[in-house]
Design an enzyme around this catalytic site. Structure first.
Site, mmCIF file in Angstrom:
data_model
loop_
_atom_site.group_PDB
_atom_site.id
_atom_site.type_symbol
_atom_site.label_atom_id
_atom_site.label_comp_id
_atom_site.label_asym_id
_atom_site.label_seq_id
_atom_site.Cartn_x
_atom_site.Cartn_y
_atom_site.Cartn_z
ATOM 1 N N ASP A 15 1.011 -1.121 -0.022
ATOM 2 C CA ASP A 15 0.063 0.149 0.040
ATOM 3 C C ASP A 15 0.741 1.218 -0.140
ATOM 4 O OD1 ASP A 15 -2.217 1.774 0.445
ATOM 5 O OD2 ASP A 15 -1.859 1.868 2.542
ATOM 6 N N VAL A 16 0.856 1.879 -1.020
ATOM 7 C CA VAL A 16 1.696 3.165 -1.038
ATOM 8 C C VAL A 16 0.777 4.483 -0.721
ATOM 9 C CG1 VAL A 16 3.051 4.732 -2.641
ATOM 10 C CG2 VAL A 16 3.185 2.401 -2.803
ATOM 11 N N THR A 21 4.872 3.963 3.011
ATOM 12 C CA THR A 21 4.572 2.813 1.998
ATOM 13 C C THR A 21 4.382 1.403 3.137
ATOM 14 O OG1 THR A 21 5.446 3.537 0.035
ATOM 15 C CG2 THR A 21 5.343 1.059 0.247
ATOM 16 N N TYR A 110 -19.787 7.325 -4.777
ATOM 17 C CA TYR A 110 -19.041 8.685 -4.906
ATOM 18 C C TYR A 110 -19.207 9.140 -6.239
ATOM 19 C CZ TYR A 110 -15.122 11.236 -2.703
ATOM 20 O OH TYR A 110 -14.441 12.421 -2.115
ATOM 21 N N GLY A 117 -9.630 7.223 -3.830
ATOM 22 C CA GLY A 117 -8.514 6.608 -3.728
ATOM 23 C C GLY A 117 -8.318 5.120 -3.465
ATOM 24 N N ASP A 119 -6.546 3.286 -1.766
ATOM 25 C CA ASP A 119 -6.521 2.786 -0.255
ATOM 26 C C ASP A 119 -7.902 2.840 0.440
ATOM 27 O OD1 ASP A 119 -6.449 5.683 -0.568
ATOM 28 O OD2 ASP A 119 -5.106 5.996 1.326
ATOM 29 N N ASP A 139 -8.769 6.784 8.594
ATOM 30 C CA ASP A 139 -7.292 6.441 8.285
ATOM 31 C C ASP A 139 -6.456 7.654 8.505
ATOM 32 O OD1 ASP A 139 -5.206 5.523 7.131
ATOM 33 O OD2 ASP A 139 -5.915 4.722 5.282
#
Length: 287
Positions: A15-16, A21, A110, A117, A119, A139
């Site tokens: 996950d960047v 990361t 959305y 995003g 993530d 988050d």
């Protein structure tokens, strides 16, 4: 007794984020074998990242030979192609890159769906599968995002707020006489020194920001926004991200702190959709 083969590395999940990361390695049985957090370097090359990941495997005495999957989510577009190159050139795999189109079993309300995003999609999937719905994921990263999953399991929307680290940096950059301090919980909200006063404002101010937004989100859900309308279920609230343990554990509105939520979401998505976009690299299969 567990089959030793089922405990070998099978899936590499990355996950960047904008600042950090997160890298995780799962066995074929779904067990997390190792996890690392790295600084995100936007100019990192395929070779630099590939060699770094291989060195992390070596440091934990993990072999890459049994890897069968590579899944990633990135909010840094220049690094998405780098990840695909690492998967192919260093592991002989085709990267499964998370997008709204890939996660077809998550309705996204959305507008437009492509603006969410990767993530945030991953966190929504993980929260839905691991904790149930309705749910809210907070988050704590460079930005603090609030993602709402309604009672039917759809991604409803959310909030994007400035992250606490960015807030602290902005304060120090624009106030010449204020010292830089660590973001930490002070003993009292009434500071008896400049450092303690700054920490109280940053820490407790941010806690109240999170709790205030969560209160408003709950109120809107109760009033009938989305498919949680009329539901007697209170949304589960899960915190994740780099600041989750430090800030989330103090918030009254947060029930669960799960630092591995995003990695688990990547694992779930790969298990369901990886065959559509991942697997062995055809070039490696022909040699």
């Amino acid at each position: 007794m567990a089959d030793p083969a089922s405990l070998q590395p099978a899936l590499l999940a990355i996950d960047v984020g904008n600042t950090q990361t997160q890298v995780g390695v799962f066995s074929s049985a779904g067990e997390l074998l190792a996890e690392w957090r790295l600084s995100t370097a936007r100019n990192r090359t395929v070779d630099e990242l590939g060699l770094l990941i291989r060195s992390l495997f070596d440091a934990r005495c993990l072999s890459t030979e049994s890897l069968r999957g590579f899944v990633c989510a990135s909010v840094v577009p220049p690094l998405t192609g780098v990840l695909e190159g690492v998967a192919s050139e260093y592991f002989g795999l085709r990267a499964t890159v998370v997008t709204a189109a890939l996660v077809s079993d998550l309705p996204v309300l959305y507008e437009p769906p492509t603006d969410v995003g990767a993530d945030r999609l991953v966190n929504a999937v993980a929260a839905r599968e691991l904790y149930g719905v309705p749910a809210v994921v907070v988050d704590f990263g460079t930005a603090t995002t609030f993602d709402v999953i309604d009672a039917k399991g759809a991604y409803l929307g959310g909030v994007i707020a400035t992250g606490i680290g960015v807030s602290a940096d902005a304060l120090f950059a624009h106030a010449a006489r204020l010292p830089r301090v660590d973001v930490a919980r002070p003993e009292s909200v009434i500071g008896r020194s400049t450092v303690a006063s700054l920490q109280a404002g940053l820490f407790f101010g941010y806690v109240e920001l999170v709790d205030g937004l969560l209160q408003r989100i709950r109120a809107e859900l109760a009033e009938g926004l989305g498919d949680s309308a009329g539901s007697e279920l209170e949304p589960k609230v899960i915190a994740t991200g780099g600041w989750a343990q430090r800030i989330g554990s103090e918030c009254r509105g947060i029930e669960i702190v799960d630092a591995l939520l995003t990695l688990q979401g990547l694992r779930i998505i790969y298990e369901r959709h990886g065959d559509r976009a991942g697997g062995a690299d055809p070039a490696s299969e022909s040699t």
